[in-house]
Write a protein that holds these residues in place. Structure first.
Motif, mmCIF file in Angstrom:
data_model
loop_
_atom_site.group_PDB
_atom_site.id
_atom_site.type_symbol
_atom_site.label_atom_id
_atom_site.label_comp_id
_atom_site.label_asym_id
_atom_site.label_seq_id
_atom_site.Cartn_x
_atom_site.Cartn_y
_atom_site.Cartn_z
ATOM 1 N N MET A 147 0.833 -1.187 0.000
ATOM 2 C CA MET A 147 0.000 0.000 0.000
ATOM 3 C C MET A 147 0.879 1.253 0.000
ATOM 4 S SD MET A 147 -2.919 1.191 2.715
ATOM 5 C CE MET A 147 -3.797 -0.336 2.512
ATOM 6 N N GLU A 181 2.139 4.531 1.136
ATOM 7 C CA GLU A 181 2.097 5.169 2.449
ATOM 8 C C GLU A 181 2.910 6.457 2.510
ATOM 9 O OE1 GLU A 181 1.325 1.229 5.161
ATOM 10 O OE2 GLU A 181 3.364 1.967 5.014
ATOM 11 N N GLU A 218 -4.739 5.482 -12.738
ATOM 12 C CA GLU A 218 -5.607 4.908 -11.710
ATOM 13 C C GLU A 218 -6.408 3.767 -12.321
ATOM 14 O OE1 GLU A 218 -7.848 7.647 -9.290
ATOM 15 O OE2 GLU A 218 -6.503 9.255 -9.877
ATOM 16 N N GLY A 219 -6.131 2.558 -11.885
ATOM 17 C CA GLY A 219 -6.825 1.382 -12.377
ATOM 18 C C GLY A 219 -5.954 0.559 -13.299
ATOM 19 N N ILE A 267 -1.688 2.516 -10.228
ATOM 20 C CA ILE A 267 -2.253 2.212 -8.915
ATOM 21 C C ILE A 267 -3.645 1.606 -9.075
ATOM 22 C CG2 ILE A 267 -0.908 3.993 -7.742
ATOM 23 C CD1 ILE A 267 -3.408 5.755 -7.743
ATOM 24 N N ASP A 268 -4.017 0.783 -8.122
ATOM 25 C CA ASP A 268 -5.326 0.146 -8.143
ATOM 26 C C ASP A 268 -5.696 -0.218 -6.720
ATOM 27 O OD1 ASP A 268 -7.598 -1.620 -8.652
ATOM 28 O OD2 ASP A 268 -6.819 -1.788 -10.693
ATOM 29 N N LYS A 269 -6.975 -0.212 -6.404
ATOM 30 C CA LYS A 269 -7.404 -0.603 -5.068
ATOM 31 C C LYS A 269 -7.313 -2.118 -4.872
ATOM 32 C CE LYS A 269 -12.315 -0.592 -6.292
ATOM 33 N NZ LYS A 269 -13.592 0.074 -6.035
ATOM 34 N N ARG A 270 -7.258 -2.862 -5.978
ATOM 35 C CA ARG A 270 -7.071 -4.308 -5.919
ATOM 36 C C ARG A 270 -5.628 -4.634 -6.280
ATOM 37 N NH1 ARG A 270 -12.136 -3.682 -8.925
ATOM 38 N NH2 ARG A 270 -10.706 -3.204 -10.605
ATOM 39 N N ASP A 271 -5.322 -5.913 -6.345
ATOM 40 C CA ASP A 271 -4.008 -6.333 -6.848
ATOM 41 C C ASP A 271 -3.938 -5.991 -8.329
ATOM 42 O OD1 ASP A 271 -3.166 -7.358 -4.423
ATOM 43 O OD2 ASP A 271 -3.854 -9.380 -4.876
#
Length: 71
Positions: free
Chosen positions: A14, A16, A26-27, A49-53
């Motif tokens: 993640m 940080e 994004e995605g 970047i992605d909120k999932r793997d």
């Protein structure tokens, strides 16, 4: 998913801290993955970047998962 069985994916941590880049994608669906692929040839600093793997999930454009062949 095809990729889980054929590709040993890297695990990313993640975010940080603040980072600086020329482009932030994004995605990691079809559009994001293609953008990242072509940006590797430009010399630009970019992040995907992605909120999932990375390479998980579906793309917004057609709700289709990233796969080696279409249906």
């Amino acid at each position: 998913m095809y990729w889980k069985d054929t590709f040993e994916a890297r695990k990313y941590h993640m975010l940080e801290e603040d980072l600086s880049c020329d482009v932030c994608i994004e995605g990691s669906g079809s559009s994001g993955a293609h953008c990242a692929y072509f940006l590797t040839e430009t010399g630009l600093i970019f992040f995907l970047i992605d909120k999932r793997d990375i390479s998980e999930g579906s793309t917004v454009a057609n709700t289709g998962p990233l796969q080696f062949s279409n249906d």
